[in-house]
Design a protein around this motif. Structure first.
Motif, PDB file in Angstrom:
ATOM      1  N   HIS A 181      22.930 -46.533 107.140  1.00 48.63           N
ATOM      2  CA  HIS A 181      21.356 -46.614 107.743  1.00 48.63           C
ATOM      3  C   HIS A 181      21.228 -45.507 108.325  1.00 48.63           C
ATOM      4  N   ASP A 215      17.353 -50.322 113.731  1.00 50.83           N
ATOM      5  CA  ASP A 215      16.328 -51.494 113.688  1.00 50.83           C
ATOM      6  C   ASP A 215      16.212 -52.255 114.831  1.00 50.83           C
ATOM      7  N   HIS A 242      11.332 -56.926 111.909  1.00 55.68           N
ATOM      8  CA  HIS A 242      11.922 -55.983 112.669  1.00 55.68           C
ATOM      9  C   HIS A 242      11.170 -54.601 112.387  1.00 55.68           C
ATOM     10  N   HIS A 252      12.067 -50.769 111.575  1.00 60.52           N
ATOM     11  CA  HIS A 252      13.215 -49.651 111.183  1.00 60.52           C
ATOM     12  C   HIS A 252      12.438 -48.412 111.875  1.00 60.52           C
TER      13      HIS A 252
END
Ligand SMILES: [Zn+2]
Length: 298
Positions: free
Chosen positions: A196, A200, A275, A277
């Motif tokens: 990742h 987030d 959400h 990112h």
């Protein structure tokens, strides 16, 4: 969340090619030294650090290189700030950070200091999902590859620019509630996926998403994984990214001011709920965008 305390210690380094100049009746003179503020702690994978360099005379140029990458330098009244980012997948270990400079007197300076990168100790998540949800069909895989290539090309198109000479602000107002950590390593059905490369934040659908700093919009579009996306270039090869937007109100080529609304929180692309990112990139190096908020800039 801050990962580790960051203090700095001034380290006087033996800078420079000590240049001896013998004059017939004159004294022996040496080129001065540069002072480099090194991080007091080891840098972790995904860290961003602003190294401050002070020169004994005004410099005509200062170059800094780390792992084959030239780093952006900000000059201000004889003080130089070098932005050093460590990619989240850089193998832990020592690496040289090299400086080269020239003073207005013509003196040359060259130095190499050692930067030790430590493991970011990112969380690992193992998930078992039905095969059909994990494997992409050929057409989708093709699309994803094309998109990845287009985004990777963006990092090479940077130009110098003054945009990041101001403190950065978070992309959302209020408390930042992290739902998925930076660097998280997801293992789906036993197969490791790309880590990742952003963080987030939980937010309600439609919450305004703001530019973390002034910049140029270099990408807008709908990506398979990231949904509606906006990428900003802040100058000098420093980028921030805003993904899964419900929609956006900016277009490629447009200049935006710090805090300007770019779009709204959504759940587009591969997202299980609304959400934001938020990602950051320095000339291709993926780092934790929260490092930008800790930079000491006016
Ligand atoms: Zn994310």
């Amino acid at each position: 969340m801050l990962r580790g305390e960051r203090g700095t210690v001034v380290k006087r380094v033996l800078f420079g090619l000590p240049v001896c100049i013998f004059l017939l009746a004159g004294p022996l003179t040496w080129a001065g030294t540069l002072e480099v503020d090194l991080p007091e702690h080891q840098l972790l994978q995904g860290d961003l650090h602003g190294l401050s360099v002070t020169a004994p005379e005004p410099l005509t140029w200062l170059h800094a290189r780390f792992r084959g990458l030239s780093l952006p330098v900000r000059a201000e009244k004889g003080r130089y700030t070098v932005l050093l980012a460590v990619d989240l997948e850089t193998a832990p270990g020592p690496y040289p950070l090299e400086f080269e400079a020239q003073g207005t007197s013509g003196s040359r300076y060259r130095e190499s200091v050692r930067i030790t990168v430590a493991d970011g100790r990112f969380p690992v998540q193992r998930l078992t999902l039905p095969k059909g949800m994990v494997d992409l069909d050929v057409k989708t895989l093709d699309r994803v590859r094309r998109e990845q290539k287009a985004i990777a090309g963006t990092w090479k198109k940077w130009q110098a620019g003054p945009y990041w000479w101001q403190a950065f602000v978070p992309p959302l107002e209020g408390t930042l509630d992290v739902t998925s950590e930076f660097g998280l390593r997801r293992i789906l059905n036993g197969q490791p996926r790309n880590p990742h490369s952003g963080v987030d934040f939980r937010a309600l659908l439609g919450t305004p998403v703001r530019a973390s700093n002034g910049g140029l919009v270099v990408y807008t579009g709908e990506l398979f994984f990231n949904g509606n996306s906006v990428i900003l270039h802040h100058g000098g090869g420093l980028f921030t990214m805003y993904f899964h937007l419900q929609g956006y109100r900016v277009e490629t080529g447009q200049e935006v001011a710090k805090g300007e609304v770019l779009g709204w929180v959504g759940a587009t692309g591969r997202a299980t709920g609304p959400h934001l990112h938020w990602g950051a990139n320095l000339r291709g190096v993926r780092f934790d965008p929260r490092g930008l908020l800790m930079l000491s800039l006016p």
